[in-house]
Write a protein that holds these residues in place. Sequence first.
Motif, PDB file in Angstrom:
ATOM      1  N   PHE A  59       0.827  -1.206   0.000  1.00 54.17           N
ATOM      2  CA  PHE A  59       0.000   0.000   0.000  1.00 54.17           C
ATOM      3  C   PHE A  59       0.862   1.256   0.000  1.00 54.17           C
ATOM      4  O   PHE A  59       0.636   2.186  -0.778  1.00 54.17           O
ATOM      5  CB  PHE A  59      -0.936  -0.013   1.219  1.00 54.17           C
ATOM      6  CG  PHE A  59      -1.647   1.286   1.446  1.00 54.17           C
ATOM      7  CD1 PHE A  59      -2.693   1.668   0.622  1.00 54.17           C
ATOM      8  CD2 PHE A  59      -1.261   2.124   2.474  1.00 54.17           C
ATOM      9  CE1 PHE A  59      -3.350   2.869   0.822  1.00 54.17           C
ATOM     10  CE2 PHE A  59      -1.912   3.325   2.680  1.00 54.17           C
ATOM     11  CZ  PHE A  59      -2.947   3.704   1.853  1.00 54.17           C
ATOM     12  N   ILE A  60       1.871   1.285   0.858  1.00 53.23           N
ATOM     13  CA  ILE A  60       2.757   2.446   0.942  1.00 53.23           C
ATOM     14  C   ILE A  60       3.508   2.642  -0.370  1.00 53.23           C
ATOM     15  O   ILE A  60       3.646   3.773  -0.856  1.00 53.23           O
ATOM     16  CB  ILE A  60       3.732   2.296   2.136  1.00 53.23           C
ATOM     17  CG1 ILE A  60       2.962   2.366   3.455  1.00 53.23           C
ATOM     18  CG2 ILE A  60       4.825   3.348   2.088  1.00 53.23           C
ATOM     19  CD1 ILE A  60       3.759   1.920   4.667  1.00 53.23           C
ATOM     20  N   GLU A  61       3.976   1.551  -0.965  1.00 56.94           N
ATOM     21  CA  GLU A  61       4.689   1.643  -2.236  1.00 56.94           C
ATOM     22  C   GLU A  61       3.798   2.221  -3.337  1.00 56.94           C
ATOM     23  O   GLU A  61       4.228   3.082  -4.105  1.00 56.94           O
ATOM     24  CB  GLU A  61       5.209   0.277  -2.659  1.00 56.94           C
ATOM     25  CG  GLU A  61       6.398  -0.194  -1.871  1.00 56.94           C
ATOM     26  CD  GLU A  61       6.821  -1.603  -2.241  1.00 56.94           C
ATOM     27  OE1 GLU A  61       6.306  -2.160  -3.245  1.00 56.94           O
ATOM     28  OE2 GLU A  61       7.680  -2.148  -1.529  1.00 56.94           O
ATOM     29  N   GLU A  62       2.559   1.746  -3.405  1.00 60.41           N
ATOM     30  CA  GLU A  62       1.643   2.214  -4.460  1.00 60.41           C
ATOM     31  C   GLU A  62       1.282   3.682  -4.269  1.00 60.41           C
ATOM     32  O   GLU A  62       1.282   4.466  -5.230  1.00 60.41           O
ATOM     33  CB  GLU A  62       0.379   1.357  -4.485  1.00 60.41           C
ATOM     34  CG  GLU A  62      -0.589   1.718  -5.593  1.00 60.41           C
ATOM     35  CD  GLU A  62      -0.026   1.491  -6.985  1.00 60.41           C
ATOM     36  OE1 GLU A  62      -0.515   2.158  -7.926  1.00 60.41           O
ATOM     37  OE2 GLU A  62       0.889   0.669  -7.151  1.00 60.41           O
ATOM     38  N   LEU A  63       0.985   4.079  -3.049  1.00 60.41           N
ATOM     39  CA  LEU A  63       0.660   5.480  -2.778  1.00 60.41           C
ATOM     40  C   LEU A  63       1.868   6.380  -3.063  1.00 60.41           C
ATOM     41  O   LEU A  63       1.724   7.456  -3.643  1.00 60.41           O
ATOM     42  CB  LEU A  63       0.192   5.655  -1.331  1.00 60.41           C
ATOM     43  CG  LEU A  63      -0.253   7.053  -0.919  1.00 60.41           C
ATOM     44  CD1 LEU A  63      -1.372   7.569  -1.821  1.00 60.41           C
ATOM     45  CD2 LEU A  63      -0.707   7.051   0.531  1.00 60.41           C
ATOM     46  N   THR A  64       3.035   5.918  -2.700  1.00 61.26           N
ATOM     47  CA  THR A  64       4.254   6.691  -2.975  1.00 61.26           C
ATOM     48  C   THR A  64       4.510   6.799  -4.471  1.00 61.26           C
ATOM     49  O   THR A  64       4.866   7.872  -4.974  1.00 61.26           O
ATOM     50  CB  THR A  64       5.469   6.043  -2.280  1.00 61.26           C
ATOM     51  OG1 THR A  64       5.198   5.934  -0.888  1.00 61.26           O
ATOM     52  CG2 THR A  64       6.724   6.858  -2.495  1.00 61.26           C
ATOM     53  N   ARG A  65       4.326   5.698  -5.185  1.00 61.84           N
ATOM     54  CA  ARG A  65       4.537   5.705  -6.637  1.00 61.84           C
ATOM     55  C   ARG A  65       3.606   6.699  -7.328  1.00 61.84           C
ATOM     56  O   ARG A  65       4.028   7.503  -8.165  1.00 61.84           O
ATOM     57  CB  ARG A  65       4.306   4.297  -7.191  1.00 61.84           C
ATOM     58  CG  ARG A  65       4.837   4.075  -8.575  1.00 61.84           C
ATOM     59  CD  ARG A  65       4.750   2.611  -9.008  1.00 61.84           C
ATOM     60  NE  ARG A  65       5.669   1.783  -8.219  1.00 61.84           N
ATOM     61  CZ  ARG A  65       5.289   0.783  -7.426  1.00 61.84           C
ATOM     62  NH1 ARG A  65       4.020   0.474  -7.312  1.00 61.84           N
ATOM     63  NH2 ARG A  65       6.162   0.082  -6.756  1.00 61.84           N
TER      64      ARG A  65
END
Length: 117
Positions: A59-65
Amino acid sequence: MRQAGSYSGMLSGGGISGRTGPHLLPLARIKKIMKRSGDDVKMISGEAPIVFSKVCEMFIEELTRRSWMVTMQGKRRTLIKEDVTTAVLATDLFDFLVNLVSDSANSEVDVTYASRN
């Protein structure tokens, strides 16, 4: 004899030094949050916090991306709070976060970007 669960392989193998597996988030903290989530939660299997840890990382990776894409469109190299807000508003997947970021969504946020995607 008890069989190893499908996620127990995540606990072994070279990951981050000083930890018991490749997860990046603290499992004890995740378990504590899970137990506080409701009065009916009494016991949590050992594998559940591992799965939650991985899901949170994703989730954090996708939001950051998605936030980084907003940053790059603004021709900047520093991700700021408004980039995250714009990414949340632009992505249907993050609709559950709109109320959290709407307080910070002021005139500075480019809402036209959110309506394009």
